[in-house]
Every structure is written in structure tokens, then in C-alpha cells.
Motif scaffolding. Sequence first.
Motif, mmCIF file in Angstrom:
data_model
loop_
_atom_site.group_PDB
_atom_site.id
_atom_site.type_symbol
_atom_site.label_atom_id
_atom_site.label_comp_id
_atom_site.label_asym_id
_atom_site.label_seq_id
_atom_site.Cartn_x
_atom_site.Cartn_y
_atom_site.Cartn_z
ATOM 1 N N VAL A 75 8.906 -13.274 94.858
ATOM 2 C CA VAL A 75 8.939 -14.187 93.715
ATOM 3 C C VAL A 75 7.520 -14.461 93.227
ATOM 4 N N HIS A 76 6.591 -14.721 94.152
ATOM 5 C CA HIS A 76 5.215 -15.014 93.745
ATOM 6 C C HIS A 76 4.569 -13.840 93.012
ATOM 7 N N VAL A 77 4.826 -12.636 93.478
ATOM 8 C CA VAL A 77 4.253 -11.451 92.816
ATOM 9 C C VAL A 77 4.744 -11.373 91.372
ATOM 10 N N ARG A 78 6.045 -11.498 91.176
ATOM 11 C CA ARG A 78 6.599 -11.419 89.816
ATOM 12 C C ARG A 78 6.198 -12.634 88.980
ATOM 13 N N ALA A 79 6.164 -13.820 89.594
ATOM 14 C CA ALA A 79 5.779 -15.027 88.853
ATOM 15 C C ALA A 79 4.341 -14.924 88.364
ATOM 16 N N GLN A 80 3.471 -14.371 89.193
ATOM 17 C CA GLN A 80 2.071 -14.165 88.781
ATOM 18 C C GLN A 80 2.013 -13.185 87.610
ATOM 19 N N SER A 81 2.742 -12.068 87.715
ATOM 20 C CA SER A 81 2.677 -11.068 86.638
ATOM 21 C C SER A 81 3.309 -11.584 85.352
ATOM 22 N N ALA A 82 4.299 -12.469 85.455
ATOM 23 C CA ALA A 82 4.925 -13.062 84.264
ATOM 24 C C ALA A 82 4.148 -14.277 83.758
ATOM 25 N N LYS A 83 3.086 -14.648 84.470
ATOM 26 C CA LYS A 83 2.210 -15.764 84.105
ATOM 27 C C LYS A 83 2.912 -17.121 84.151
ATOM 28 N N LEU A 84 3.865 -17.265 85.068
ATOM 29 C CA LEU A 84 4.572 -18.534 85.193
ATOM 30 C C LEU A 84 3.706 -19.628 85.797
ATOM 31 N N TYR A 85 2.655 -19.251 86.537
ATOM 32 C CA TYR A 85 1.789 -20.231 87.190
ATOM 33 C C TYR A 85 0.531 -20.561 86.379
#
Length: 143
Positions: free
Chosen positions: A58-68
Motif C-alpha cells: 500500500v505504501h509503495v502505491r500510495a507514494q507513487s499516486a502521491k497520496l501522502y
Amino acid sequence: EPYIKYCVANGLANGMNQDTFAPDQNITPTHAAKMLLNALGYASDKEGFTGGSWTINVHVRAQSAKLYENLGDLDTAKPLTRDDAAQMIVNALQAAKVEYVEKTEVVDGEQLTGTVCTEKLNGKTPLTLLQEAYGVRELPVAK
């Protein structure tokens, strides 16, 4: 309860286990990111958002989607604050939707076919959740 059933039925959320949803418990940024990624079209089963390493995936995809983005010192293991939740939702609204497509490629003379995750397009530009859900390109500026 109907909202929880809707989210579960549409792959946006699942519970703590098969029998428990725990609606009164706090969620972490990781839990929120998983739900937002599902809303963007990421499939939990294809992305490894279940099982022992789900948080890493989840963190890998969230980082790439710029959710953080714009969240400062975010502790993904602590309960999510209301302001961080709002920022994550804004980030998700501006993120590209994704879809899974079959792709065939020839590698070393061998034809390989598989499913790949790719951005949905609106013409030549990525389709955002904001565009798909509300038909607008940008969030209005708060006054």
C-alpha cells in the motif's frame, strides 16, 4: 451498515477479518490509503493489499499516486487526523485513475501476455478521480 456493505461490495474496503469491520475504531493513514487506492482502481488482490506485506505494498502505491503529499511528518501507524484525512482525499481526487489491461509483448522471440496496471486516459492526459466522479479538472480554490 449499508455504507459499509456498499464499500465492501465495491472493493473499496474490507474489515479487520472476514467477520469484523470495527466501524468505531480509528484508522491509520495506511488504512485510508488502501481505501483511496481502491477508489482509484487499484485491485487489492492484484496489488498485494492483503496478506502479510499489505502495508508495504500500500505504501509503495500510495507514494507513487502521491497520496501522502503535503502531509509533513506522517506516522502511518498512528490514527489519522481529520486534517490529514482531508489532505489525503484531496490528493486522491487529483490522482490518476488506473485500470488493468491485457498486454502482449515479444521478449527474446517469445510472446508473453499478462495484465498490467496502467493509467486511464482522458484523451491524452490521465483521467483523475475528480474528473471521473465530478466532471471537473481542478478543485475550486477555498475562499
